[in-house]
Design a protein around this motif. Sequence first.
Motif, PDB file in Angstrom:
ATOM      1  N   SER A   1       0.841  -1.200   0.000  1.00  0.00           N
ATOM      2  CA  SER A   1       0.000   0.000   0.000  1.00  0.00           C
ATOM      3  C   SER A   1       0.877   1.251   0.000  1.00  0.00           C
ATOM      4  N   LYS A   2       0.234   2.389  -0.225  1.00  0.00           N
ATOM      5  CA  LYS A   2       0.954   3.656  -0.369  1.00  0.00           C
ATOM      6  C   LYS A   2       1.510   4.151   0.969  1.00  0.00           C
ATOM      7  N   LEU A   3       2.225   5.273   0.914  1.00  0.00           N
ATOM      8  CA  LEU A   3       2.940   5.738   2.106  1.00  0.00           C
ATOM      9  C   LEU A   3       2.005   6.247   3.209  1.00  0.00           C
ATOM     10  N   PHE A   4       0.888   6.869   2.801  1.00  0.00           N
ATOM     11  CA  PHE A   4       0.014   7.461   3.827  1.00  0.00           C
ATOM     12  C   PHE A   4      -1.443   7.034   3.725  1.00  0.00           C
ATOM     13  N   CYS A   5      -1.745   6.048   2.883  1.00  0.00           N
ATOM     14  CA  CYS A   5      -3.126   5.557   2.790  1.00  0.00           C
ATOM     15  C   CYS A   5      -3.088   4.079   2.416  1.00  0.00           C
ATOM     16  N   GLY A   6      -4.266   3.465   2.317  1.00  0.00           N
ATOM     17  CA  GLY A   6      -4.299   2.018   2.078  1.00  0.00           C
ATOM     18  C   GLY A   6      -4.379   1.643   0.604  1.00  0.00           C
ATOM     19  N   CYS A   7      -4.261   2.613  -0.318  1.00  0.00           N
ATOM     20  CA  CYS A   7      -4.375   2.305  -1.747  1.00  0.00           C
ATOM     21  C   CYS A   7      -3.242   1.390  -2.208  1.00  0.00           C
ATOM     22  N   SER A   8      -3.582   0.557  -3.202  1.00  0.00           N
ATOM     23  CA  SER A   8      -2.590  -0.378  -3.727  1.00  0.00           C
ATOM     24  C   SER A   8      -1.504   0.352  -4.522  1.00  0.00           C
TER      25      SER A   8
ATOM     26  N   GLN B   1      -6.508   3.363  -8.395  1.00  0.00           N
ATOM     27  CA  GLN B   1      -5.885   3.096  -7.095  1.00  0.00           C
ATOM     28  C   GLN B   1      -5.672   4.420  -6.359  1.00  0.00           C
ATOM     29  N   VAL B   2      -6.778   5.094  -6.107  1.00  0.00           N
ATOM     30  CA  VAL B   2      -6.709   6.408  -5.477  1.00  0.00           C
ATOM     31  C   VAL B   2      -7.803   6.529  -4.416  1.00  0.00           C
ATOM     32  N   CYS B   3      -7.576   7.410  -3.435  1.00  0.00           N
ATOM     33  CA  CYS B   3      -8.592   7.672  -2.418  1.00  0.00           C
ATOM     34  C   CYS B   3      -8.500   9.141  -2.014  1.00  0.00           C
ATOM     35  N   GLN B   4      -9.325   9.522  -1.075  1.00  0.00           N
ATOM     36  CA  GLN B   4      -9.342  10.927  -0.654  1.00  0.00           C
ATOM     37  C   GLN B   4      -7.974  11.380  -0.155  1.00  0.00           C
ATOM     38  N   VAL B   5      -7.243  10.451   0.510  1.00  0.00           N
ATOM     39  CA  VAL B   5      -5.974  10.860   1.111  1.00  0.00           C
ATOM     40  C   VAL B   5      -4.946  11.160   0.031  1.00  0.00           C
ATOM     41  N   CYS B   6      -4.745  10.203  -0.907  1.00  0.00           N
ATOM     42  CA  CYS B   6      -3.694  10.459  -1.892  1.00  0.00           C
ATOM     43  C   CYS B   6      -4.147  11.479  -2.943  1.00  0.00           C
ATOM     44  N   LEU B   7      -5.464  11.735  -3.028  1.00  0.00           N
ATOM     45  CA  LEU B   7      -5.930  12.789  -3.929  1.00  0.00           C
ATOM     46  C   LEU B   7      -5.864  14.163  -3.256  1.00  0.00           C
TER      47      LEU B   7
HETATM   48 ZN    ZN Z   1      -5.031   6.534  -1.409  1.00  0.00          ZN
END
Ligand code: ZN
Length: 479
Positions: A19-26, A36-42
Motif C-alpha cells: 500500500s501507499k505511504l500514507f493511505c491504504g491504496c494499492s 488506485q486512489v482515495c481521498q488521502v492520496c488525492l
Molecule cells: Zn489513497
Amino acid sequence: MKYEVVIGLEVHAQLLTESKLFCGCSTKFGSEPNTQVCQVCLGMPGVLPVLNKKAVEFAIKMALAVNCRVNNKSVFARKNYFYPDLPKGYQISQYNEPLAELGYLDIDTNGGKRIGITRIHMEEDAGKLLHGERPEDVNYSFVDLNRTGVPLIEIVSEPDMRSSDEAQAYLKALRDIVVYLEICSGNMEEGSFRCDANVSIRPVGAEKLGTKAELKNMNSFKYVKEAIEYEIERQIDLVESGGKVLQETRLFDASKGVTASMRSKEEAHDYRYFPEPDLLPLLVEDALVEKLRGELPELPQQKRDRFIKEYGIPPYDAGVLTSSKELAHYYEAVVRATNEPKVSSNWVMGELLRLLKEDSRDVKDCPVKPDSIASLIQMVKGGEISGKMAKEVFEEMYKTGKGPKEVVQSKGMAQISNEDELSKIIDNVISGNPENLARYKAGRVQLFGFFVGETMKATKGQANPQVINKLLKEKLDGK
Ligand code: ZN
Ligand code: ADP
Ligand code: MG
C-alpha cells in the motif's frame, strides 16, 4: 585534461510495499489509470495521512545497508509546488531532519573508492502525466494518479564521483543493494529506480566546486553514462569558449544523445518547506534499528568477497555470479554438488548465462536445475564425455529440460573410454595406413597426430583422447 569532473547523484527508489505511504491504496504497477486512489492520496480537504510502517522499515534497512546513521527522530515536511500530477499542491517529504545520514558505499572502479552518502529520506511519489500516447489523443494530456503517494526513498550522495564510470558503478551498486534487500524492484524502465545526476566541472586543483547542472530523465544505466558524458563535453566547450555554466535542470534526450535545458533550477527556499502539521515526528527506537539490522541479508559486496575467499574464484567471476541473489544461489548449489568451484563458475557464467541471455530468460525460470549441471560436470571429470561434447549435451539439456545422462544416451554421445574397444579400432587404423606407419617408424614422429586424428574420425569424435594417446604409444612405440 584541464578540468576535473564532479558528480553527485540523487536516486529515488520506489519501495515494494503493498500500500501507499500514507493511505491504504494499492501500489500495483500498470493498472487502469486512477483506479488506485482515495481521498488521502488525492489530497481532499480534511483528510489525514497515516504513515506506513513497512515503508519505514524498508527505508531503515537501506540506511543500514549503506552504513548510515539512523536518526531516532525525523520529521516529515511539506514541499510546496504546483504541478498537474500533484493534486495536493505539495509533496510530503523530509527536509532538514531526514531519516538517515552520513553513510557511504564502496565501489570497485580503479581499485576501489568510497562514495559518501549524505542522507536518505522518505517521501511520496507524484502521479504521472501521459501526453497524447494514442493517435486519437495527440491534442490531449492525461493525468494518472495511481502513483500518487507511492513510497519512495531518496538517496543523496556527496559530490564524490569523478567520472561517468564511477557514477554508473555507484548506481549499479545501489541498485544491487535495493534488489538484494527486496525493498525495491530496481526496474529503471518502469521508473521504480531513477536517478538525477548533478554534474559540474572545475579547473584541476581548484578547491571550489563549479556550478552544477542537474540531469533528469535517464531510465537506463547506459543513458546515465551517455547523458553525463555529453554534459561534461558541453560544459567544457562552454567554459572554453568563454561562457558560464548555469545552474539548471536539463533533460536527457536518449534518441539524440543530448541534454537540453528544461528549467532554471529552483532553490530549496522556493519550496517553502515547513513541518507537515498532519504527521507527528517519526520516532525510531534503537531496538527497531537493531532488529532490522539482524534481518539484513548478505549484501552483494559481502557475498562477492566471500565467494572469492571461500571458493577461490577470480573477482570477475565472483562479481558476475553475485549480480543477482538467485544466480548466486544457483551457483552455490552447483558447487555444493561438484566441489569444483572454478569449473562450476565456468559453466554457470559461460554456457548457462549465454543461453539464458539468448532467450532473455531469468535464472529463476532456468530449465536446467543445478543438480543437472553438476552431474554433467561430474561426467566430464569421470571421462564419460569430452568437454566439447558436454557443451552440446548442455544445449540439449537446456532445450529439453532432460538430465545429462538421458541426453547422452538418447543421442548416443557417450565417450568411448573402453580400452579393448578402442584397441581394435586403433589396430584397424594402423593396418589401414602402412605407408604412414613405415614413415613413422623411420623417424617422422609428427605422424603421431595423424593416427590420433584417424582414430577420432573412426569414432566420430567420441574416443577419449587420453586413452587413444596411451594405446597409440603402446602400439607405435612399444611403450
Ligand atoms: Zn489513497
Ligand atoms: P540542491 O539543493 O540544488 O538539490 P544539494 O546540495 O542538495 O543541491 O545537492 C544535490 C546533489 O548534487 C547531491 O548529490 C550533491 O552531492 C550534488 N552536488 C552538489 N553540488 C555539486 C556540484 N557543484 N557538482 C556536482 N554535484 C553537486
Ligand atoms: Mg537536493
